[in-house]
Motif scaffolding. Structure first.
Motif, PDB file in Angstrom:
ATOM      1  N   UNK A   1       0.832  -1.206   0.000  1.00 55.87           N
ATOM      2  CA  UNK A   1       0.000   0.000   0.000  1.00 55.87           C
ATOM      3  C   UNK A   1       0.865   1.254   0.000  1.00 55.87           C
ATOM      4  N   UNK A   2       1.849   1.298   0.891  1.00 49.88           N
ATOM      5  CA  UNK A   2       2.711   2.485   1.000  1.00 49.88           C
ATOM      6  C   UNK A   2       3.474   2.723  -0.294  1.00 49.88           C
ATOM      7  N   UNK A   3       3.998   1.664  -0.875  1.00 50.59           N
ATOM      8  CA  UNK A   3       4.715   1.793  -2.133  1.00 50.59           C
ATOM      9  C   UNK A   3       3.805   2.343  -3.229  1.00 50.59           C
ATOM     10  N   UNK A   4       2.648   1.719  -3.406  1.00 54.54           N
ATOM     11  CA  UNK A   4       1.737   2.142  -4.483  1.00 54.54           C
ATOM     12  C   UNK A   4       1.209   3.552  -4.249  1.00 54.54           C
ATOM     13  N   UNK A   5       0.854   3.862  -3.004  1.00 54.18           N
ATOM     14  CA  UNK A   5       0.324   5.197  -2.700  1.00 54.18           C
ATOM     15  C   UNK A   5       1.409   6.260  -2.875  1.00 54.18           C
ATOM     16  N   UNK A   6       2.649   5.940  -2.496  1.00 51.18           N
ATOM     17  CA  UNK A   6       3.741   6.904  -2.658  1.00 51.18           C
ATOM     18  C   UNK A   6       4.086   7.133  -4.132  1.00 51.18           C
ATOM     19  N   UNK A   7       3.744   6.162  -4.967  1.00 55.15           N
ATOM     20  CA  UNK A   7       3.961   6.313  -6.416  1.00 55.15           C
ATOM     21  C   UNK A   7       2.811   7.063  -7.092  1.00 55.15           C
ATOM     22  N   UNK A   8       1.813   7.488  -6.283  1.00 49.67           N
ATOM     23  CA  UNK A   8       0.728   8.299  -6.813  1.00 49.67           C
ATOM     24  C   UNK A   8      -0.567   7.559  -7.074  1.00 49.67           C
ATOM     25  N   UNK A   9      -0.638   6.288  -6.746  1.00 49.34           N
ATOM     26  CA  UNK A   9      -1.875   5.547  -6.964  1.00 49.34           C
ATOM     27  C   UNK A   9      -2.921   6.000  -5.946  1.00 49.34           C
ATOM     28  N   UNK A  10      -4.175   6.134  -6.383  1.00 50.74           N
ATOM     29  CA  UNK A  10      -5.245   6.517  -5.463  1.00 50.74           C
ATOM     30  C   UNK A  10      -5.395   5.443  -4.397  1.00 50.74           C
ATOM     31  N   UNK A  11      -5.784   5.865  -3.192  1.00 55.05           N
ATOM     32  CA  UNK A  11      -5.774   4.939  -2.069  1.00 55.05           C
ATOM     33  C   UNK A  11      -6.727   3.768  -2.243  1.00 55.05           C
ATOM     34  N   UNK A  12      -7.833   3.946  -2.969  1.00 58.19           N
ATOM     35  CA  UNK A  12      -8.772   2.835  -3.111  1.00 58.19           C
ATOM     36  C   UNK A  12      -8.164   1.698  -3.932  1.00 58.19           C
ATOM     37  N   UNK A  13      -7.525   2.019  -5.032  1.00 58.68           N
ATOM     38  CA  UNK A  13      -6.892   0.982  -5.859  1.00 58.68           C
ATOM     39  C   UNK A  13      -5.684   0.385  -5.139  1.00 58.68           C
ATOM     40  N   UNK A  14      -4.906   1.233  -4.480  1.00 62.55           N
ATOM     41  CA  UNK A  14      -3.761   0.744  -3.706  1.00 62.55           C
ATOM     42  C   UNK A  14      -4.230  -0.209  -2.613  1.00 62.55           C
ATOM     43  N   UNK A  15      -5.373   0.103  -1.984  1.00 67.20           N
ATOM     44  CA  UNK A  15      -5.925  -0.750  -0.929  1.00 67.20           C
ATOM     45  C   UNK A  15      -6.352  -2.106  -1.487  1.00 67.20           C
ATOM     46  N   UNK A  16      -7.007  -2.108  -2.636  1.00 66.24           N
ATOM     47  CA  UNK A  16      -7.455  -3.370  -3.240  1.00 66.24           C
ATOM     48  C   UNK A  16      -6.253  -4.259  -3.563  1.00 66.24           C
ATOM     49  N   UNK A  17      -5.230  -3.690  -4.157  1.00 65.50           N
ATOM     50  CA  UNK A  17      -4.051  -4.472  -4.547  1.00 65.50           C
ATOM     51  C   UNK A  17      -3.287  -4.953  -3.318  1.00 65.50           C
ATOM     52  N   UNK A  18      -3.061  -4.047  -2.363  1.00 61.80           N
ATOM     53  CA  UNK A  18      -2.271  -4.418  -1.182  1.00 61.80           C
ATOM     54  C   UNK A  18      -3.018  -5.426  -0.311  1.00 61.80           C
ATOM     55  N   UNK A  19      -4.315  -5.239  -0.163  1.00 63.17           N
ATOM     56  CA  UNK A  19      -5.117  -6.176   0.632  1.00 63.17           C
ATOM     57  C   UNK A  19      -5.110  -7.552  -0.019  1.00 63.17           C
ATOM     58  N   UNK A  20      -5.175  -7.589  -1.338  1.00 67.88           N
ATOM     59  CA  UNK A  20      -5.141  -8.868  -2.061  1.00 67.88           C
ATOM     60  C   UNK A  20      -3.819  -9.596  -1.852  1.00 67.88           C
ATOM     61  N   UNK A  21      -2.723  -8.864  -1.823  1.00 69.00           N
ATOM     62  CA  UNK A  21      -1.413  -9.484  -1.587  1.00 69.00           C
ATOM     63  C   UNK A  21      -1.358 -10.094  -0.182  1.00 69.00           C
ATOM     64  N   UNK A  22      -1.837  -9.369   0.814  1.00 70.89           N
ATOM     65  CA  UNK A  22      -1.874  -9.893   2.174  1.00 70.89           C
ATOM     66  C   UNK A  22      -2.820 -11.066   2.301  1.00 70.89           C
ATOM     67  N   UNK A  23      -3.929 -11.014   1.581  1.00 70.49           N
ATOM     68  CA  UNK A  23      -4.941 -12.074   1.637  1.00 70.49           C
ATOM     69  C   UNK A  23      -4.414 -13.386   1.059  1.00 70.49           C
ATOM     70  N   UNK A  24      -3.669 -13.310  -0.015  1.00 73.85           N
ATOM     71  CA  UNK A  24      -3.096 -14.526  -0.602  1.00 73.85           C
ATOM     72  C   UNK A  24      -2.173 -15.207   0.408  1.00 73.85           C
ATOM     73  N   UNK A  25      -1.332 -14.418   1.050  1.00 71.55           N
ATOM     74  CA  UNK A  25      -0.455 -14.951   2.083  1.00 71.55           C
ATOM     75  C   UNK A  25      -1.276 -15.516   3.245  1.00 71.55           C
ATOM     76  N   UNK A  26      -2.336 -14.832   3.611  1.00 73.03           N
ATOM     77  CA  UNK A  26      -3.192 -15.236   4.723  1.00 73.03           C
ATOM     78  C   UNK A  26      -3.796 -16.623   4.502  1.00 73.03           C
TER      79      UNK A  26
END
Length: 133
Positions: A31-56
């Motif tokens: 999330x921090x990486x994507x948001x710092x690169x300028x991605x809107x927080x909603x899309x960054x949240x979907x991608x980052x949450x999905x990465x954590x969910x796969x690991x989960x």
């Protein structure tokens, strides 16, 4: 509830939180990486949450709920579908909370993510324990 059941539940909750800590680190890093690169927080949240969910899914199935999932018969497809449904619902709740906190209450994005994560961890644990695994 007997002392053994209570103890087992506490141990399981601690394992869930240890796995969750790793998932959260993955989630926050992406999330921090994507948001710092300028991605809107909603899309960054979907991608980052999905990465954590796969690991989960992998770690919770193998570590946290291994005793319960080994008792289930048949392929794990239904379990995976339930896991995805639960996590899509939790993602929706987290997005709603982040929207309310950031857009309505003007809470900084990272603090809103922390608050939303705190609430959704509890929902996710009980959903995973009672329904998925």
């Amino acid at each position: 509830m007997s002392d053994n059941n209570l103890r087992a539940g506490v141990v399981q909750f601690l394992k869930f939180n240890a796995v969750g800590l790793l998932n959260t680190l993955i989630d926050f890093a992406v999330f921090t990486l994507l948001h710092s690169l300028g991605m809107v927080y909603t899309l960054a949240q979907v991608i980052s949450y999905s990465a954590g969910t796969a690991n989960s899914f992998i770690l919770n199935k193998k570590v946290t709920f291994k005793d319960r999932s080994s008792m289930q018969k048949g392929p794990g497809r239904l379990q995976l579908v339930k896991f995805i449904v639960l996590n899509v619902a939790v993602l929706g709740i987290s997005l709603l909370l982040m929207h309310l906190l950031t857009d309505k209450l003007e809470v900084p994005v990272l603090l809103a993510k922390v608050l939303a994560t705190f609430i959704t961890v509890i929902i996710n644990f009980f959903g995973s324990r009672k329904w998925v695994f």
